[in-house]
Structures are given as structure tokens and as C-alpha cells.
Design an enzyme around this catalytic site. Sequence first.
Site, PDB file in Angstrom:
ATOM      1  N   ASP A  88       0.856  -1.194   0.000  1.00 27.54           N
ATOM      2  CA  ASP A  88       0.000   0.000   0.000  1.00 27.54           C
ATOM      3  C   ASP A  88       0.889   1.240   0.000  1.00 27.54           C
ATOM      4  OD1 ASP A  88      -2.754   1.046   0.167  1.00 27.54           O
ATOM      5  OD2 ASP A  88      -1.920   2.052   1.916  1.00 27.54           O
ATOM      6  N   ASP A 490     -24.335 -19.122 -26.957  1.00 25.73           N
ATOM      7  CA  ASP A 490     -23.393 -19.254 -28.085  1.00 25.73           C
ATOM      8  C   ASP A 490     -24.107 -19.874 -29.280  1.00 25.73           C
ATOM      9  OD1 ASP A 490     -20.957 -19.330 -29.567  1.00 25.73           O
ATOM     10  OD2 ASP A 490     -19.857 -19.464 -27.689  1.00 25.73           O
ATOM     11  N   GLY A 516     -27.903 -19.308 -29.862  1.00 25.67           N
ATOM     12  CA  GLY A 516     -28.334 -18.136 -30.620  1.00 25.67           C
ATOM     13  C   GLY A 516     -27.124 -17.370 -31.109  1.00 25.67           C
ATOM     14  N   ASP A 517     -27.401 -16.349 -31.903  1.00 26.49           N
ATOM     15  CA  ASP A 517     -26.342 -15.519 -32.453  1.00 26.49           C
ATOM     16  C   ASP A 517     -26.443 -14.160 -31.778  1.00 26.49           C
ATOM     17  OD1 ASP A 517     -24.864 -13.755 -33.973  1.00 26.49           O
ATOM     18  OD2 ASP A 517     -25.340 -14.743 -35.876  1.00 26.49           O
ATOM     19  N   PHE A 518     -25.402 -13.781 -31.034  1.00 29.33           N
ATOM     20  CA  PHE A 518     -25.560 -12.533 -30.258  1.00 29.33           C
ATOM     21  C   PHE A 518     -25.645 -11.279 -31.117  1.00 29.33           C
ATOM     22  CE2 PHE A 518     -20.925 -13.503 -28.941  1.00 29.33           C
ATOM     23  CZ  PHE A 518     -20.358 -12.754 -29.977  1.00 29.33           C
ATOM     24  N   ARG A 533     -13.078 -12.212 -24.259  1.00 27.84           N
ATOM     25  CA  ARG A 533     -12.346 -12.398 -25.510  1.00 27.84           C
ATOM     26  C   ARG A 533     -13.267 -12.313 -26.715  1.00 27.84           C
ATOM     27  NH1 ARG A 533      -9.419 -17.066 -26.374  1.00 27.84           N
ATOM     28  NH2 ARG A 533      -7.619 -15.963 -27.131  1.00 27.84           N
TER      29      ARG A 533
END
Length: 627
Positions: A88, A490, A516-518, A533
Amino acid sequence: MALNPVIGKLVSKRVVLASASPRRQEILANAGLRFEVVPSWFKETLEKSSFAAPYEYAVETAKQKALEVANRMHLKHLRTPDVVIGADTIVTIEEQILEKPVDKQDAYKMLSRLSGKEHSVFTGVAIVHCSSKDNRLETEVTDFYEETKVKFAELSEELLWDYIHSGEPMDKAGGYGIQALGGMLVEYVHGDFLNVVGFPLNRFCKKLAELYYPPPKHTIHHIKHDSIPSVETFEISSDGECNSSDNTSCKSAKKQNSSEIICTSGKCRNGNGNYNVSMDSQNGVKENTTQFPTKLLQLLDGFKASKALFVSSKLKIFDLLKEKGAMSSVDVANQVKASVCGTERLLDACTALGLLEKNHQGYSNAELANLYLVSDSESSLYNFVLYCNDRLWPLYTHLELAVKEGTSQNHCTLGKKEEDLFQDFCYQSTEMKQRFMSAMHSIAKVTARDVASAFDLSQFRVVCDLGGCTGALAYELVEIYPEMKVTVFDLPDVVTNVSSFQPSGQNTTQVFFSSGDFFKDNLPEADLYILSRVLHDWSEEKIHTLLSKLSVCKPGSALLVAETVLDEKRTCPARAVLQSLTMTEGKQRSGLEYQQLLEKYGFTNVQIKITGNLLDVILCIKKMSTH
Ligand SMILES: O=c1[nH]cc([C@@H]2O[C@H](COP(=O)(O)OP(=O)(O)OP(=O)(O)O)[C@@H](O)[C@H]2O)c(=O)[nH]1
């Protein structure tokens, strides 16, 4: 100064730096220490008036930071570290303690107080040795502090505000960074400069020397009190370990009665593979100066080393040696169906790289290989190594073209454009899919702990990991936060193949998969979204689509982004900068760029934790509506 032997004493230990400060990480990494970063959650709220002296406050805070991490790792992560280091830094002027400014006004108050005057900078450090007895954590704390005096020049209002608007003061004790723009404010420094930056390296090494090399009773060399012993002195008082990585190039001879180890060649290779040339100075004390362009040679050899690692992984040599124990080169060659001479060269190269060990029984795995290169080890990076070989290596062989054209060379190496990669290439056949998912899984597993523990996420119960692939991060999250439920969102191709990646022996009922597809589909409801990522891979346009969707999430919900964050000069860490070389669509960003990007989509309180490992972590909150 021979630092390696003291720092080297920690090589075989699991060392944890309980600090999010990138400066501390850099100072210790530059000194050759290998450590894991687990930022402390200890809130710096100790009552200052209860301490007789300001340094006591810094030391106690450092201690509490380290102990919090030691306890958390022991209890929640079920991993007891060997050593936890906490620190610190505070600034004191006229009896008052200054920490990090909370806003620009606060920075202004601090800097105008420091203007034209001398102040003290104290860094308290705690070194906590940990052990586990009957599942209880036992700790032994060593602490100390260092004081440095700094005098500021008179600062004009204009300079002061210019400096504040640079953004530099905000995460620094006293509101300045002496190592950067803040250096311009300073007239003089008395004492350890690195202490001002956040870590008193010199005193730290002396403390380690005291701890690991208590002065023996009968030695010829006398360790001067409060000094870091030289290499020779270490070896007298140490347990006889040779710190050289190459014992044969350093002929050791024991002098009668004194156990002194001398290097008869005058040339020793240190732990980093550098050549140190010993020179006798006038007072007879040997000094070491590095005279070789070692760094350049390492860069020149880098590609050979990578390829040796790739080929031995491909041939499954590390799996073989794990299963069979030490083997001769002939036996390895027979098993992997390769030539004896070629195999022997490869095994020797792996030994030189520290991946294997060689003795009279033959070759065996070094610890690093057992941990990360054996294909079924808990933290295996085997599939990622293959991905580097099969997918990244060809890209980098086209680097010249990539630079000339300003494009990634996916079209050359794979016949695919960047935007078609994920759907078409990675998932084009079952085998490709499995290989790609395995690579992502292995890297996600080794980074999951850092990402999951960078911030206290216990307030979030419903979490959605967008593009979370095999769920490696999701499983880590529910392990650390048992109340959490995590949906991994995903592509359908991914979700249908996740079963083989489920961890065994862990409660998996809190992790769900949704396909699903974001970019196109509705996102599951959540109070914490994760993009790990993801952002660096995509074009501005795609990121706009994704963040626009997230920007309509309910106010108060949070977004956690895990990426490697570049420094403001965009030249560090090298790993991220090198990765950029083959990107066209996507890009790496600095902390400020991430902050601006996230704020643009209505996220506030952007906090960034630099972990010092592969992924840094950013947490931000969706702004509450003002109506
Ligand atoms: O000249 C400089 N002075 C100080 C700094 C940096 O200031 C901070 C001090 O804050 P603290 O000790 O509380 O450490 P944190 O950054 O909050 O990290 P922890 O997780 O360890 O609490 C420290 O980062 C110094 O490096 C500077 O950079 N220059």
C-alpha cells in the site's frame, strides 16, 4: 547487484501478488519474479487516526490486502498459495495521509498541497507465508515499509489542471505518477524511486534475503547488515542450490572450509540464460554486467522455440513421458514413430527450453509440461498449442504480406474472409469444430480464475456469458459464487457440442446453455453480462450491433469484459500487440479506449483490473435512468 538468487528462492513457490496495481506487477516481473495476480478486495478504510504513525497505516493496509487474498484463495478457490505479497502506497504531507484522489477536484486539492513542498511517500509491504493445516489456513506475516522524500516544484494553475486532465492522477497515491508525466512536477527525490512508484524493490529483496538466507554462524563472507547478498554469499548460506540454469557452463568448486562456490570460467549463465561476465572491482567484490544482446538473440530464436513446442505437442511427447516416466530418446522415438536422431534433437531442444528434464535415466517432463502440456491435465493448454501451430503459425508466415496489404491473411491461409471465420471455418466440420472448441476451452480454463475473481461479483445472481463457448468461465463463476446461475449463450453449433467439456465432480446444475447468435437474436435476461475475448475480434460495426443490444439491458445491470488491455501508448503488453499483427476487422484497445467505448453505450463506473496475466478485466454498470 545479484538479485536473481533472492528472487530465485521464490521460483518453486506459488507466489501471489495481491495487487491490481500495474506498476507493482511490472516492477516485480522486471525483477524476474514469477507470480499470479489476485487483486485484493480489502477496502482501504482503516481508521487513520488510530495509527501512531502514517507508515503504520500503510503497513496494516498492505497486510490486510494480502491476508484477504490468502483467505479467499484458501476458502473460495481451494488453492492455498505459498506466499502472498500485499502493498500500500500513501503520501504524507503535514501529518496528513493522501491516498488516491476520488475525483478531479480531489486531485486538485492534493496536488496544490504538494506544490512547492517536500512530502514523504511510504509504501507498506506485507509478505505472507501460507500453509494449510487440517484444512485451516496458517499464515506468517513479515512486514516493513520504506520512506522516500519527494519535493515538488511550484505548480502553476495551468500546469496543474493540464496534468489533472491528462487522467494520470486518478489511480495514484497523492494524485501523481512520478514515472510518467508526474515526473515533470518533481524537483528532487531522496530515497528509493520505485518506492514512490508503488513497490520498494530493494528493501523487498533485503527482506527476502533475511528470510531465506539468515546469516550462518561460520562463514568467511560477512553479509553486511541490511544488504542484499551477492551471488557468492548466497551460495554459502543457501542450501546448495545452483541458480544457474546451465550447471555445466559454470564449473563449481568448493573452497575448503568456506563452501564458497566460484565460477572458474569467469562466465556464468544466470537463470534467464544471460551471460554475466564477472569483473573484479577494486574492493574485490565481484560485479556482473550483461554484455550480450541476449534479448535480440532470444527474439531471433523465438520461432524455433515455438516450433519445437508445437512439434513435441503434436507428437504427444509430453503425454508419453507423463504416462511412462523417464525414457531414453530411442524409446521415445520408437513410440512416436520418428527417427532416433531427430527425436533426440527435439528432446534436447525441449530440455534447453525448460519443458523437459534430462538425467541418466533419460528424459522426463518438467513441471511446466506436466501442468500445461499433457493433453488431459487439469489446466492443459495442449489444444491451444495445436491451435497456435495449425491456425496461427500459417497466418504469421504471411506477415509481410499482411503488413504490406493491411489485411489479415486468413484468405491466404484458409481461403476465408475474417467475417466468415467463426461460422464457416471454425465450425465447418465436426473435427474442426471439436478442435476449435478444445483450443478455446483450454485457454478459457486457464484464464477463468483471473476473470471470475478480478471483482467481487457476489451481488449478481443471473449471469449471461455471451460467446461463452464450452462454459469454462461459467463453471468457474458458479464455483466461486455458489448463488450464481450462469447461462452460456453461443452459436447452435457450439451448444450442441458442449457435453464433452462438462467438468466432472462439480455441481453443473447452475450452468445452462442457450443457443443463438448474439448479433441477431434476443439475448437472455441477466443482471450481469459477460463478453470474454469477444470484442477484440470484431469490426466497429459488429461491436456497435452487439453493444447497442446490451445498452437496452435494465439499468443497474452490469457488463464484464475480459480482454488484454493495452497501455495508453498501445505498445504493451507485447503479447497483445503481436496478436494485432494479424487482425483486420478487430483490434486491441487501451483502457481509455474501452472506457470510452463502453460509456458510449450507456455504461458507467468503468473499472479496469490489470491482472498481469493473459486477460484483464473491465466491469461497468448500465446507467440508471434519470427520470
Ligand atoms: O508516483 C506514483 N505514485 C503512486 C503510484 C500508484 O499509486 C497506487 C497507490 O495505491 P494503492 O497502494 O492503494 O494500490 P492500488 O493501485 O489501489 O492497488 P492494490 O490492488 O494493491 O490496492 C499504486 O498503484 C501505485 O503504483 C504510481 O503509479 N506512481
